[in-house]
Design an enzyme around this catalytic site. Structure first.
Site, PDB file in Angstrom:
ATOM      1  N   LYS A   1     -13.605  75.294  40.265  1.00 56.83           N
ATOM      2  CA  LYS A   1     -12.738  76.435  39.994  1.00 56.83           C
ATOM      3  C   LYS A   1     -13.480  77.450  39.152  1.00 56.83           C
ATOM      4  CE  LYS A   1     -12.201  76.540  36.129  1.00 56.83           C
ATOM      5  NZ  LYS A   1     -13.178  76.652  34.989  1.00 56.83           N
TER       6      LYS A   1
ATOM      7  N   TYR B   1      -6.203  77.421  34.189  1.00 63.15           N
ATOM      8  CA  TYR B   1      -5.473  76.151  33.997  1.00 63.15           C
ATOM      9  C   TYR B   1      -4.003  76.425  33.688  1.00 63.15           C
ATOM     10  CZ  TYR B   1      -9.789  73.458  33.941  1.00 63.15           C
ATOM     11  OH  TYR B   1     -10.975  72.862  34.302  1.00 63.15           O
TER      12      TYR B   1
HETATM   13  P1  NDP Z   1     -23.711  75.865  33.406  1.00 60.11           P
HETATM   14  O1  NDP Z   1     -24.167  77.208  33.068  1.00 60.11           O
HETATM   15  O2  NDP Z   1     -23.840  74.799  32.384  1.00 60.11           O
HETATM   16  O3  NDP Z   1     -24.488  75.338  34.707  1.00 60.11           O
HETATM   17  C1  NDP Z   1     -24.586  76.089  35.869  1.00 60.11           C
HETATM   18  C2  NDP Z   1     -25.816  75.625  36.638  1.00 60.11           C
HETATM   19  O4  NDP Z   1     -25.911  76.441  37.802  1.00 60.11           O
HETATM   20  C3  NDP Z   1     -27.146  75.841  35.909  1.00 60.11           C
HETATM   21  O5  NDP Z   1     -27.489  74.764  35.078  1.00 60.11           O
HETATM   22  C4  NDP Z   1     -28.127  75.976  37.056  1.00 60.11           C
HETATM   23  O6  NDP Z   1     -28.452  74.690  37.547  1.00 60.11           O
HETATM   24  C5  NDP Z   1     -27.276  76.623  38.150  1.00 60.11           C
HETATM   25  N1  NDP Z   1     -27.595  78.054  38.282  1.00 60.11           N
HETATM   26  C6  NDP Z   1     -28.158  78.613  39.388  1.00 60.11           C
HETATM   27  N2  NDP Z   1     -28.337  79.919  39.202  1.00 60.11           N
HETATM   28  C7  NDP Z   1     -27.898  80.211  37.967  1.00 60.11           C
HETATM   29  C8  NDP Z   1     -27.858  81.412  37.222  1.00 60.11           C
HETATM   30  N3  NDP Z   1     -28.274  82.576  37.717  1.00 60.11           N
HETATM   31  N4  NDP Z   1     -27.357  81.361  35.976  1.00 60.11           N
HETATM   32  C9  NDP Z   1     -26.896  80.202  35.464  1.00 60.11           C
HETATM   33  N5  NDP Z   1     -26.913  79.022  36.140  1.00 60.11           N
HETATM   34  C10 NDP Z   1     -27.432  79.035  37.385  1.00 60.11           C
HETATM   35  O7  NDP Z   1     -22.219  75.986  33.916  1.00 60.11           O
HETATM   36  P2  NDP Z   1     -21.090  74.872  33.952  1.00 60.11           P
HETATM   37  O8  NDP Z   1     -21.665  73.600  34.425  1.00 60.11           O
HETATM   38  O9  NDP Z   1     -20.346  74.872  32.683  1.00 60.11           O
HETATM   39  O10 NDP Z   1     -20.083  75.496  35.059  1.00 60.11           O
HETATM   40  C11 NDP Z   1     -20.376  75.442  36.431  1.00 60.11           C
HETATM   41  C12 NDP Z   1     -19.080  75.638  37.230  1.00 60.11           C
HETATM   42  O11 NDP Z   1     -18.182  74.594  36.923  1.00 60.11           O
HETATM   43  C13 NDP Z   1     -18.331  76.931  36.949  1.00 60.11           C
HETATM   44  O12 NDP Z   1     -17.774  77.428  38.136  1.00 60.11           O
HETATM   45  C14 NDP Z   1     -17.228  76.527  36.010  1.00 60.11           C
HETATM   46  O13 NDP Z   1     -16.074  77.347  36.107  1.00 60.11           O
HETATM   47  C15 NDP Z   1     -16.932  75.125  36.487  1.00 60.11           C
HETATM   48  N6  NDP Z   1     -16.417  74.278  35.418  1.00 60.11           N
HETATM   49  C16 NDP Z   1     -15.328  73.502  35.660  1.00 60.11           C
HETATM   50  C17 NDP Z   1     -14.845  72.670  34.700  1.00 60.11           C
HETATM   51  C18 NDP Z   1     -13.731  71.747  35.012  1.00 60.11           C
HETATM   52  O14 NDP Z   1     -13.211  71.138  34.092  1.00 60.11           O
HETATM   53  N7  NDP Z   1     -13.329  71.627  36.256  1.00 60.11           N
HETATM   54  C19 NDP Z   1     -15.423  72.642  33.342  1.00 60.11           C
HETATM   55  C20 NDP Z   1     -16.626  73.433  33.215  1.00 60.11           C
HETATM   56  C21 NDP Z   1     -17.086  74.235  34.218  1.00 60.11           C
HETATM   57  P3  NDP Z   1     -29.957  74.318  37.966  1.00 60.11           P
HETATM   58  O15 NDP Z   1     -30.783  74.523  36.726  1.00 60.11           O
HETATM   59  O16 NDP Z   1     -29.862  72.913  38.397  1.00 60.11           O
HETATM   60  O17 NDP Z   1     -30.348  75.252  39.078  1.00 60.11           O
END
Ligand code: NDP
Length: 383
Positions: free
Chosen positions: A149, A235
């Protein structure tokens, strides 16, 4: 929820987990040999059923801290692949979780996952603006997709994702994890039951946290689609919809961001909104990037009940208020992500519709657009 992973800390955690796993394996096999020779009539666990293979796209905070560990609690889902822009990190994680290095992809060769029969499901855990592209590419590669989401930044993109799933004849689900855990599920049953306390009249739903690092993608409008509403207020909106069991017909909203706070140069900090539902239920909702909030409360003529916290990963609590008394309900604390992933695996294996399909994500996006319009115009927006 948005704390950045310290690479050293994470490395220590990986090493600890890896050495724990290495030590546990011989212990477990010795223990089972001992038990089976000493206790011949012991009932052995059933042979595990089929598990679908899952690949995670985007190895960030959510993937590393919540989703990867959750696979250990899954019955029908196993972790088999990674898609990442940082191959070293992916390799390190693959060692810890027993992922075959041949199942590690980059964003460039992602589409070749089509040739990998070990991967059944792709879980898109990328910044919001990347959800549509990586969902559609996975669907075109013949994979089923669980997308985090918010589904996308616009309703039009949601529609394209739904159309892509239909065209590929693959399933698409959105990661509304709290729909799969016992507290929210019990709250829904209580909200929609009219026998004990009467019909639901008023819903309060609040969700927020004090966001940190001003440079993160969540605070860039192009990547996040908006501010607290898109990320955490969703949420509260989703809860108002699932607790009422109806779709809102009118929206009011007000928005405020602390002036000169560098975190809110592009996106909103706080946004409060009200929803009117066709059966007469009114919902008051708060979304914040400035304060910690996480409570859903339902009011009926003969009592009320609440979850607080309502949407945290762990430690949810339910209290029921009736005739001047407060009762705490004890329910099982379960891993939301394990339940959510197994639900989707089961939907794929049994060819059933998941509880939160792409259409559910689209509904929230449409209401969120109306909330922004109401906040900007100061008018009630009809849906
Ligand atoms: P993060 O920023 O921690 O991680 C995102 C990952 O996406 C990065 O580590 C990277 O992985 C990849 N990525 C690729 N391109 C980019 C870019 N340009 N900038 C940043 N990251 C990039 O985010 P979250 O893990 O917190 O969130 C990811 C998704 O999950 C979002 O859509 C968020 O809304 C959702 N979410 C849902 C939650 C829930 O409870 N359901 C809780 C938290 C988040 P890599 O280095 O491997 O390429």
């Amino acid at each position: 929820m948005t704390t950045r992973l310290d690479p050293d800390l994470s490395r220590r955690r990986f090493l600890k987990a890896a050495s724990g796993a290495l030590m546990a394996a011989p212990l477990a096999s010795t223990a089972s040999r001992t038990i089976s020779t000493q206790v011949p009539n012991i009932k052995l666990p059933e042979v595990p059923g089929k598990r679908l293979g899952w690949a995670l796209v985007g190895l960030g905070n959510l993937s590393i801290n919540q989703i990867m560990p959750a696979f250990a609690k899954c019955q029908q889902s196993k972790l088999v692949g990674f898609v990442s822009g940082r191959p070293e990190k992916a390799k390190q994680l693959a060692q810890v979780y027993g992922v075959d290095p041949k199942n590690i992809y980059t964003y460039d060769n992602y589409d070749t996952v089509a040739n990998n029969p070990e991967v059944d499901v792709i879980y898109v855990v990328l910044p919001n603006s990347m959800h549509p592209e990586y969902t559609i590419r996975a669907l075109k590669a013949g994979k089923h997709v669980l997308c985090e989401k918010p589904m996308a930044n616009t309703p039009q993109e949601c529609e394209q994702m739904i159309a892509a799933a239909r065209a590929a004849n693959r399933k698409l689900m959105i990661g509304y994890r709290v729909r799969y855990e016992p507290f929210n599920q019990t709250m829904i049953k209580m909200a929609q039951d009219t026998t004990e306390m009467g019909p639901t009249r008023v819903i309060l739903a609040d969700a927020g946290f004090n966001i940190g690092d001003p440079t993160q993608w969540r605070l860039r409008k192009a990547m996040a689609g908006g501010g607290s509403l898109m990320d955490i207020g969703i949420y509260a909106l989703n809860a108002a919809r699932y607790l009422s069991g109806e779709e809102p017909i009118e929206v009011n909203a007000m928005m405020h961001s602390t002036p000169n706070d560098p975190r809110f140069a592009e996106v909103e900090e706080n946004i409060n909104f009200q929803l009117r539902f066709p059966g007469g239920i009114l919902a008051n909702c708060t979304s914040s990037y400035g304060v910690n909030l996480g409570r859903f409360r339902v009011f009926k003529p003969r009592g009320s009940f609440e979850l607080d916290p309502a949407s945290s990963y762990t430690g949810l609590r339910m209290r029921v208020f009736r005739g001047g008394t407060t009762e705490e309900r004890t329910l099982p604390q379960r891993d939301h992500f394990a339940l959510e992933m197994d639900h989707f695996s089961a939907s794929v294996m049994n060819n059933t519709e998941p509880l939160t399909p792409g259409e559910e994500g689209l509904k929230d996006l449409k209401v969120m657009m109306a909330i922004y319009e109401a906040a900007r115009s100061g008018r009630t927006v009809k849906l």
